[in-house]
Scaffold this motif. Structure first.
Motif, PDB file in Angstrom:
ATOM      1  N   ASN A 285      -6.833  -2.160   8.976  1.00  0.00           N
ATOM      2  CA  ASN A 285      -6.787  -3.564   9.360  1.00  0.00           C
ATOM      3  C   ASN A 285      -5.511  -3.941  10.099  1.00  0.00           C
ATOM      4  O   ASN A 285      -5.293  -5.108  10.430  1.00  0.00           O
ATOM      5  CB  ASN A 285      -6.926  -4.454   8.117  1.00  0.00           C
TER       6      ASN A 285
ATOM      7  N   GLN B 148       1.851  -3.686  14.132  1.00  0.00           N
ATOM      8  CA  GLN B 148       2.039  -4.234  12.787  1.00  0.00           C
ATOM      9  C   GLN B 148       2.534  -3.155  11.816  1.00  0.00           C
ATOM     10  O   GLN B 148       3.391  -3.414  10.970  1.00  0.00           O
ATOM     11  CB  GLN B 148       0.722  -4.841  12.288  1.00  0.00           C
TER      12      GLN B 148
ATOM     13  N   THR C 230       6.315  -4.973  -2.137  1.00  0.00           N
ATOM     14  CA  THR C 230       5.086  -5.733  -1.907  1.00  0.00           C
ATOM     15  C   THR C 230       5.345  -7.238  -1.943  1.00  0.00           C
ATOM     16  O   THR C 230       4.793  -7.997  -1.140  1.00  0.00           O
ATOM     17  CB  THR C 230       4.025  -5.359  -2.966  1.00  0.00           C
ATOM     18  N   LYS C 231       6.213  -7.664  -2.872  1.00  0.00           N
ATOM     19  CA  LYS C 231       6.526  -9.096  -2.974  1.00  0.00           C
ATOM     20  C   LYS C 231       7.223  -9.595  -1.721  1.00  0.00           C
ATOM     21  O   LYS C 231       6.995 -10.726  -1.275  1.00  0.00           O
ATOM     22  CB  LYS C 231       7.404  -9.344  -4.205  1.00  0.00           C
TER      23      LYS C 231
ATOM     24  N   GLU D 224       4.598  -9.704   1.139  1.00  0.00           N
ATOM     25  CA  GLU D 224       3.655 -10.781   0.821  1.00  0.00           C
ATOM     26  C   GLU D 224       2.215 -10.510   1.232  1.00  0.00           C
ATOM     27  O   GLU D 224       1.326 -10.447   0.405  1.00  0.00           O
ATOM     28  CB  GLU D 224       4.135 -12.102   1.452  1.00  0.00           C
ATOM     29  N   THR D 225       1.945 -10.374   2.517  1.00  0.00           N
ATOM     30  CA  THR D 225       0.557 -10.256   2.985  1.00  0.00           C
ATOM     31  C   THR D 225       0.053  -8.812   3.027  1.00  0.00           C
ATOM     32  O   THR D 225      -1.085  -8.560   3.409  1.00  0.00           O
ATOM     33  CB  THR D 225       0.410 -10.860   4.397  1.00  0.00           C
ATOM     34  N   VAL D 226       0.906  -7.873   2.625  1.00  0.00           N
ATOM     35  CA  VAL D 226       0.524  -6.453   2.641  1.00  0.00           C
ATOM     36  C   VAL D 226       0.315  -5.988   1.204  1.00  0.00           C
ATOM     37  O   VAL D 226       1.158  -6.232   0.344  1.00  0.00           O
ATOM     38  CB  VAL D 226       1.610  -5.594   3.327  1.00  0.00           C
ATOM     39  N   SER D 227      -0.806  -5.339   0.942  1.00  0.00           N
ATOM     40  CA  SER D 227      -1.112  -4.883  -0.414  1.00  0.00           C
ATOM     41  C   SER D 227      -0.212  -3.722  -0.818  1.00  0.00           C
ATOM     42  O   SER D 227       0.346  -3.016   0.032  1.00  0.00           O
ATOM     43  CB  SER D 227      -2.575  -4.440  -0.501  1.00  0.00           C
TER      44      SER D 227
ATOM     45  N   ASP E 212      -1.319  -0.466   0.705  1.00  0.00           N
ATOM     46  CA  ASP E 212      -0.936  -0.255   2.103  1.00  0.00           C
ATOM     47  C   ASP E 212       0.564   0.007   2.238  1.00  0.00           C
ATOM     48  O   ASP E 212       0.990   0.792   3.093  1.00  0.00           O
ATOM     49  CB  ASP E 212      -1.337  -1.468   2.949  1.00  0.00           C
TER      50      ASP E 212
END
Length: 224
Positions: free
Chosen positions: A3, A8, A33-34, A37-40, A43
């Motif tokens: 995705n 990116q 990850t925190k 934010e928008t990345v799991s 990933d």
């Protein structure tokens, strides 16, 4: 990473690299990850693996390793001799032989009391235990429910970081019966052949070889 565009992915790589670079301690996957934010987390982990592979394939001066439940950017051990030559000093404080013996006993037998340690080493270990506590390589984890209620000791996260271990499961496998002082030395010397990460083997083998050199010099000076 299906995705994400290449641009990116490169951006995420840059974020991860910068965070690892500015931190002296391992950074956990949750922390990364925190921030993103928008990345799991899944990933982020893939990106870290891409970076690790890229650094290794290109034989970069830096490397990313998984240590003590997190990720850390370190200098590549391949070039360690050049770094020491530049600074003309050891890259970190070395543990003495008694300290290595004691911390190994604690690592394999924890939780243990000072009496347990002295039973194996056959010498008083008050000073060595105090020194390891000061270096935060070990900690008090409780008291044994016997007369006198002696303190119980275990290893710390700093212990894992010092030897480059992901967990205690990465320690060399020992025989079922814990070794005597003599066989413990043999195990330390044989650590480079044990089931450790490359960073751990380099750290332990370097510790031992340098201590042997120092002991040889001391013996020559004594005989002079």
């Amino acid at each position: 990473m299906e995705n994400f565009t290449d641009e990116q992915i490169d951006h995420i790589k840059g974020v991860v690299e910068s965070l690892l670079f500015v931190n002296e301690k391992p950074v956990s996957l949750d922390q990364l990850t925190k921030v993103l934010e928008t990345v799991s987390g899944k990933d982020v982990k893939k990106v870290i693996q891409l970076l690790m592979d890229q650094y290794r394939e290109q034989k970069r001066g830096m490397t990313i390793v998984e240590i003590a439940g997190g990720y850390q950017m370190l200098s590549n051990s391949t070039y360690a001799s050049y770094i020491r030559r530049f600074y003309k000093t050891k890259h970190k404080e070395k543990l003495s032989k008694p300290s290595l013996e004691t911390v190994a006993i604690i690592a394999y037998k924890q939780p243990v009391t000072r009496g347990d340690i002295e039973l194996i080493r056959s010498v008083n270990s008050d000073g060595v235990v105090a020194n390891l506590l000061k270096k935060e390589l070990i900690k008090i984890v409780g008291r044994r429910d016997v007369a006198g209620k002696p303190y119980l000791y275990g290893t710390t996260r700093q212990f894992l970081e010092y030897f480059g271990l992901k967990s205690l499961n990465d320690l060399p496998k020992l025989q079922e019966q814990f070794p005597t002082e003599k066989t413990l030395e043999d195990k330390e010397i044989a650590a480079k052949e044990a089931d450790l990460t490359d960073e751990s083997r380099d750290s332990l083998s370097e510790e031992i070889s340098e201590q042997e050199e120092e002991a040889t010099k001391e013996a020559k000076n004594t005989g002079a």
